[in-house]
Write an enzyme that holds these catalytic residues in place. Structure first.
Site, short mmCIF file in Angstrom:
data_model
loop_
_atom_site.label_atom_id
_atom_site.label_comp_id
_atom_site.label_asym_id
_atom_site.label_seq_id
_atom_site.Cartn_x
_atom_site.Cartn_y
_atom_site.Cartn_z
N ASP A 118 0.86 -1.19 0.00
CA ASP A 118 0.00 0.00 0.00
C ASP A 118 0.89 1.23 0.00
OD1 ASP A 118 -2.67 1.21 0.12
OD2 ASP A 118 -2.02 1.95 2.06
N HIS A 132 -5.67 6.32 7.40
CA HIS A 132 -4.98 5.42 6.48
C HIS A 132 -3.48 5.43 6.81
CE1 HIS A 132 -8.12 5.14 3.06
NE2 HIS A 132 -8.70 5.42 4.20
N HIS A 184 -4.70 10.57 5.48
CA HIS A 184 -3.60 9.84 6.12
C HIS A 184 -2.95 10.59 7.29
CE1 HIS A 184 -1.09 12.48 3.72
NE2 HIS A 184 -1.47 11.93 2.58
N ASP A 218 -2.41 -0.66 6.54
CA ASP A 218 -3.37 -1.10 5.53
C ASP A 218 -2.89 -2.35 4.80
OD1 ASP A 218 -4.87 1.01 6.30
OD2 ASP A 218 -4.76 2.13 4.43
N GLU A 249 0.77 5.76 0.50
CA GLU A 249 0.08 7.02 0.74
C GLU A 249 0.77 8.08 -0.10
OE1 GLU A 249 -2.66 7.03 2.29
OE2 GLU A 249 -2.51 5.07 3.26
#
Length: 239
Positions: A7, A152, A57, A157, A9
């Protein structure tokens, strides 16, 4: 097969508008067990972060000022994912950003390094058409605890996605691993199984000829009703 749940961000939603990756999180799984190996870095994007992204986030530009740049960690990251199957929720988004970062360094796209990329959002939409299939919705649907996910975060995640993936593919899982019961006599959760639940001796019960014939009849009926779209019969001839 070695799987990497990944994942990212970012500073915003569009890498084509110059947005950058600010966090990468990866966890490794082998034989449907987390190995406890992971890759996690925060990155200095050298640009502002959109207010909408910051609300998702919570990673501020001030926090990232002393962090490495993508160029500094690119080789280490590629070594970690090399040869693995990547499993990503909404894979086109993360792959697009990763390839944009690699292109800035004149490096080849990520799919030249990895064995394959699986998109769990596409999988979820196929399994649950017309329903919400974001990560929170899947956690609720499959009983995965995400109470610690207030914002997040790439590594968090990725870890949650690994547990969701095990639950989503439980039909396959039954052929590979036995979730069974834990020592308390209660069924093991996907999380317990991921983190090394003990495998119990399995008893194989084979179908009788009559049961096999009934199974073939049921598949033939499904094949007819679905106009040739029965997944169980993919690559087989229906008599």
């Amino acid at each position: 097969m070695r799987h990497i749940f990944l994942d990212t961000e970012t500073t915003g939603l569009e890498h084509k508008l110059g947005h950058r990756i600010i966090e990468i999180g990866c966890v490794e799984m082998r034989s449907r067990r987390l190995t406890k190996r992971h890759f996690h870095r925060y990155l200095n994007p050298d640009r502002d972060i959109d207010a909408g992204a910051l609300a998702v986030h919570g990673i501020s530009l001030e926090f990232l000022q002393d962090k490495a740049h993508f160029a500094d960690i690119a080789a280490e990251f590629l070594d970690f994912v090399r040869g693995a199957e990547l499993i990503i929720h909404n894979a086109p988004f993360d792959i697009g950003f990763l390839n944009a970062e690699l292109a800035l360094l004149d490096m080849a796209p990520i799919d030249t390094v990895c064995h394959h990329v699986h998109d769990t959002l596409r999988m979820a939409k196929d399994l649950h058409p017309g329903k919400k299939n974001n990560l929170n919705a899947l956690c609720e649907r499959y009983g995965v605890n995400n109470s610690h996910r207030t914002l997040h975060g790439a590594l968090l995640d990725a870890e949650i996605l690994a547990e969701v993936y095990v639950a989503m593919t439980r039909g396959q899982e039954s052929l590979i691993m036995d979730l069974g019961n834990n020592n308390s006599g209660q069924p093991e959760t996907a999380e317990q199984a991921l983190n090394g639940g003990q495998r119990r001796a399995q008893c194989i019960v084979r179908a009788s000829d009559e049961e096999l014939a009934q199974h073939d009849q049921a598949l033939a009926a499904i094949q007819k009703e679905s106009k040739g779209k029965c997944l169980w019969l993919s690559g087989e001839t229906v008599s």
